[in-house]
Every structure is written in C-alpha cells, then in structure tokens.
Design an enzyme around this catalytic site. Structure first.
Site: not given
Length: 342
Positions: A239-240
């Site tokens: 994620h990210n």
C-alpha cells in the site's frame, strides 16, 4: 496463412537485404532453435555466433553483426524490435467480437463506452465507467466507481476493486488483483487489529500487469504505477507505493508499503525491499536483491543487503575461495603443531 518474400519482409521492417532469394516464401516467425525453413528468426549477441545452427529461412541481424552463410539476411538497427513487429504480422491476436454478453452483470448506473466487449460472467458494479474499445473477459470483477480507460484489456478472473482508476491501454492478465486491502494492522496487547484501507490504486496509461500480481490499495491517498511500467507475474506492491514511469518489475518481486520508486527502474526476479524508502531514477537491481536503504539515481546494485554490482561480484568471487582458505588454514595449523612439538 500469410506468405511473404524476403524483399517484402525487408520493406516491412525498413531494412536492407543480403543474399536475397526470390524463391523463398516465409510463412511464420520463430526463435532460433524452433525455426524451420519457412520461418524468419533473429539473433543478437551473444547468440549471433549460433545463427548457422538455426534452420530459419531468413535471419534478422544488425548491421554490426558478421556476415552469415549464403542464407538471406535482413539488416535492421534493432533485431529484437523487428522480431516483435514480425510477431504482430504473422501471429496477430484474434479479434474479439464487440458485444456485451447477456450473461454478464452490468449495474444500471455503470457507464459503458463504445465498441466495448464484455464477455459472460463478468461483473461491472454500480457507477463504474468502461472506456471505448475496452475488452473484458469472463469472470472479471470491476468494482463500484472504478474508472477504466480506453482500449484496455482485462483478462479472465482479473479483479479491480472499488474506486481504482485505470488509464488507457492498460492490460491486466488473468488473476491480477488491483486494489486489494493493504496489509495494515495495529498490534496492542499481542492482538492485531485491522486499519481500514481507504485509498485506491491508479494505473496510468500503457501499464501492464502480469498473472496473479497483486497491487494493494493505499491506506489513504493512492498507490500509483506510472505510465508505461510493465509488471510481471506474481509480483506484490504494498500500500501507498509509488512507481515511476517505464519501470520493469520481474516475477516474484515484493515491494513493501510506502516505497517511492523513480522512472526507468528495473527490479530483477525475487528482489525485495523494506518499506518507507526512496529509490532514484534509472536504477537496476540484480535478481534476489535485498533493498534495505534509500538508493540514489543511476545505481546498479545486487546482493543482500544490496551493494554496487561490481563490489557484489568481487565478494561472490571471494566467497568461492573460502573453502580452499579453510583447508589451507588447517594445513598451517597442523604444521604449526608439529613445529611446537619439536
């Protein structure tokens, strides 16, 4: 069946001909080993020296490569690029009928563009948008509010979760999961509690995602894959993560969460990273690299933890000598003990 003469193929590739033979008819394209007398093939160093072993009727080589036996040769600047063009000529993909199957589920509020194919058992959820010319194969899931651009291809069993965005000409191979929940937990008193993953994934134009590759949605904001980046099978992006443009990510690479990667970066197979680091532009990482720190632009790295490639090669060469060194040390210890006895 397509039939082409040597001269026609040379014109098609915008190359020059050596040893032309008007009687040769080429009906296919193949690799050096698999090619027959009716095929055209190519070679680049170090494989050029093995061209004479191939049965290919015509070879594609660069102007710098040495002359071949009396066989026809087409000289072009980039034989590999020419081979890709020949595949499009001789093995063009089959056209997909542009219809929407009655056995697909299309939510009433979904927006479907022109010239779109949606095959049986695909699911397009509420408020999703499918761009013109896109092809969606069976068992694909497109979640709520997803935006898919023009001329995309979503192969069977691909999943695009809610709120994710795909640019134009994006390709998802079978089993790819775009926007699965990121691996976010808080541990208190020995128990793990989920952190809601509220962001999305953005795949920019001309991105390709391999079979069974997973790209996690951001905890907040977006996980981003830049224009032209190509990702192989069985890759995981946390994620990210933010990947730049025109990166190459090879099979079984794992990039931990919140990693920022520049443009034109290559990760060879089974490379892994820690989270929350930055990798500059134009870097190359050898297979099974372990990236544990920020990496400056233009680096060529390998090993675990990564170090400059030449340094890693020297270290690996030294390690191979350790067995001999240990044997020598034992011999010296034995000699020393004998001297001490005397």
């Amino acid at each position: 069946m397509i039939e082409k003469s040597v001269q026609e193929l040379a014109e098609f590739l915008q190359g020059t001909v050596e040893n032309d033979n008007p009687e040769i008819v080429i009906t296919g394209v193949n690799g050096l080993v698999e090619a027959t007398a009716q095929d055209i093939s190519f070679a680049e160093p170090p494989h050029v020296e093995h061209c004479h072993l191939s049965k290919a009727g015509v070879m594609v080589l660069s102007p710098a490569d040495p002359p071949l036996d009396g066989r026809p040769v087409i000289r072009v600047a980039s034989p590999r690029a020419a081979f890709a063009t020949l595949l499009e000529l001789f093995r063009a993909p089959e056209e997909v009928e542009r219809v929407i199957s009655t056995m697909a589920y299309i939510a009433p509020t979904a927006k479907i563009g022109k010239n779109v194919a949606i095959q049986p058992f695909a699911v397009i959820e509420a408020d999703a948008e499918i761009g013109d010319g896109t092809v969606i194969y069976p068992h694909v899931y497109v979640g709520k509010r997803v935006k898919v651009g023009k001329d995309c291809t979503l192969r069977s069993s691909a999943t695009v979760r809610e709120d994710c965005v795909l640019g134009d000409r994006v390709i998802l191979q079978s089993g790819a999961v775009i926007g699965g929940d990121g691996f976010g937990y808080i541990t208190q008193n020995g128990k793990h509690s989920r952190v809601l993953q509220t962001g999305n994934v953005i795949l920019e134009d001309d991105v390709e995602i391999g079979n069974n590759t997973c790209i996690d949605r951001a905890t907040v904001d977006s996980t981003i894959v830049g224009k032209g980046t190509k990702i192989d099978n069985l890759v995981h992006l946390g994620h990210n993560d933010i990947l730049g443009e025109n990166c190459l990510v090879v099979a079984q690479v794992g990039i931990s969460g919140s990693v920022t990667v520049g443009h034109n970066v290559t990760f060879a197979g089974q490379t892994g990273t820690v989270g929350h680091i930055t990798i500059g532009d134009n870097c190359v990482f050898g297979a099974r690299s372990g990236i544990t720190n920020n990496i400056p632009s233009g680096s060529f790295m390998a090993g675990f933890p990564v170090r400059p490639h030449k340094e890693w090669l020297r270290q690996e060469a030294s390690l191979r000598k350790v067995g001999d060194l240990l044997k020598r040390v034992k011999e010296l210890e034995k000699q020393l003990q004998e001297l001490q006895k005397k």
